[in-house]
Write an enzyme that holds these catalytic residues in place. Sequence first.
Site, PDB file in Angstrom:
ATOM      1  N   GLN A  17      45.604  57.450 -28.182  1.00 59.91           N
ATOM      2  CA  GLN A  17      46.516  57.796 -26.952  1.00 59.91           C
ATOM      3  C   GLN A  17      45.445  58.972 -25.648  1.00 59.91           C
ATOM      4  OE1 GLN A  17      50.233  60.317 -28.432  1.00 59.91           O
ATOM      5  NE2 GLN A  17      48.660  60.641 -30.080  1.00 59.91           N
ATOM      6  N   HIS A  42      44.862  68.884 -24.466  1.00 58.98           N
ATOM      7  CA  HIS A  42      45.286  70.037 -24.769  1.00 58.98           C
ATOM      8  C   HIS A  42      44.763  71.071 -24.017  1.00 58.98           C
ATOM      9  CE1 HIS A  42      46.004  67.552 -28.609  1.00 58.98           C
ATOM     10  NE2 HIS A  42      47.075  68.134 -28.604  1.00 58.98           N
ATOM     11  N   CYS A  56      45.606  67.634 -32.113  1.00 58.90           N
ATOM     12  CA  CYS A  56      45.839  68.896 -31.894  1.00 58.90           C
ATOM     13  C   CYS A  56      45.195  70.023 -32.703  1.00 58.90           C
ATOM     14  CB  CYS A  56      47.456  69.272 -31.709  1.00 58.90           C
ATOM     15  SG  CYS A  56      48.443  68.718 -32.694  1.00 58.90           S
ATOM     16  N   HIS A  94      50.513  70.650 -25.213  1.00 61.15           N
ATOM     17  CA  HIS A  94      49.883  69.384 -25.718  1.00 61.15           C
ATOM     18  C   HIS A  94      50.482  68.477 -24.633  1.00 61.15           C
ATOM     19  CE1 HIS A  94      50.128  70.546 -30.026  1.00 61.15           C
ATOM     20  NE2 HIS A  94      50.553  71.571 -29.596  1.00 61.15           N
ATOM     21  N   ARG A 112      49.370  56.276 -38.202  1.00 65.82           N
ATOM     22  CA  ARG A 112      50.643  56.778 -38.643  1.00 65.82           C
ATOM     23  C   ARG A 112      51.219  55.525 -39.598  1.00 65.82           C
ATOM     24  NH1 ARG A 112      53.222  59.801 -33.480  1.00 65.82           N
ATOM     25  NH2 ARG A 112      51.397  61.348 -33.020  1.00 65.82           N
TER      26      ARG A 112
END
Length: 396
Positions: A148, A152, A101, A278, A130
């Site tokens: 993913q 946005h 984002c 988002h 992560r």
Amino acid sequence: MTEMEMNDHRMLGKKLELFHMEEDAPGMVYWHGQGWKIYRLLEDWIRGKMADLGYEEVRSPQLLPKSLWERSGHWEKFGQNMFAVPGKDGGRDMALKPMSCPCHIQIFNADLKSYRQLPVRYAEFGICHRDESSGSMHGLMRTRGFEQDDAHVLCRPEQVEAEVARFVGLLKDSYEQLGFSNVRSALSLRPAARAGSEADWDLAEERLLAAARSAGVEPEIQSGEGAFYGPKLEFALQDRQGRHWQCGTIQLDMVLPGRLGASFINEAGEHEVPVMLHHAVLGSMGRFIGMLLEHHEGRLPFWLAPDQVAILPIGADQEPAARAFAARLREVGMRPRILLEESLQRRLVQAHELMIPVHAVIGRREAEAGQVMLQDGAGKCLHELEGAVATLAARR
């Protein structure tokens, strides 16, 4: 071994040679050729749907300054789960991105936009990392490196309703095509630790709930489960085992655009801060593939199967006809696999074990007549060669 254990995506991944994990790369996926076919088919499929709805695909860096994540608020919230890279010789500290984002706001900020250009829709299939704890990782369902179908939308508040409706339509159509008919929705409201004013949260929650209802969604209310920057509307799929998997989500953010300096020129010629939505339909691509494998017990829909047609010549004399049929299928964009070794019965078993949806048997009579015997779950049917090609192509 129980039926559930046999249909665990990790067992299916090994049996069908789709992927594996290594101890020296915990939480990272090694995709094999067959698994990567599924991955790219699914990715290209959702990519095409998003392009049709006006999303511009972009690409942003994986390694970004720690200071960007501090400005956005992600470092305070997620810093313990980010992979940090100390700067050398007094240089800036960096971090691998856990989401895209802030990068999409930077792309928006690269040139000053007019209100006439809004909404601006970005999509990215970028790798995120992560630092998940070792105890939380589980095959494809939770990994440290993942991609993913991240998107946005930067828009004006009055455009939120139409954009949420666009997303809900995309989500419902996509889930139905993938075999998920039971979908639950929930609206997650402000968490205890959050950014932004109470007035902004009041407005964001009100607008997102109204937009959901306008799109035909009546969500359950989940207090305290929103993102730190805004409420989120989330969707959970029920699989054949009755389990629910949270996948699709859309979040209304009235915080990050202002924090990262996003603005456009409004009708009065003044700078105005947009709001940001988002969203993701599938979420983590690997996790969604794991869900698909378990939901379909390894027998993926015909269009998504890595090998769609097993071609089985009865004898060596029929191999030229088998190769010619395979070539015709490839010409129309299909994925055949010729099985040649061992007896015909053993090859039929092999095709079944590989979960190839359609079997095409070519014997002496079929080869001489330019025919092929197609067999699937519905039974057997003899086709002329070109008729078989057309029949299979129509199933895509």
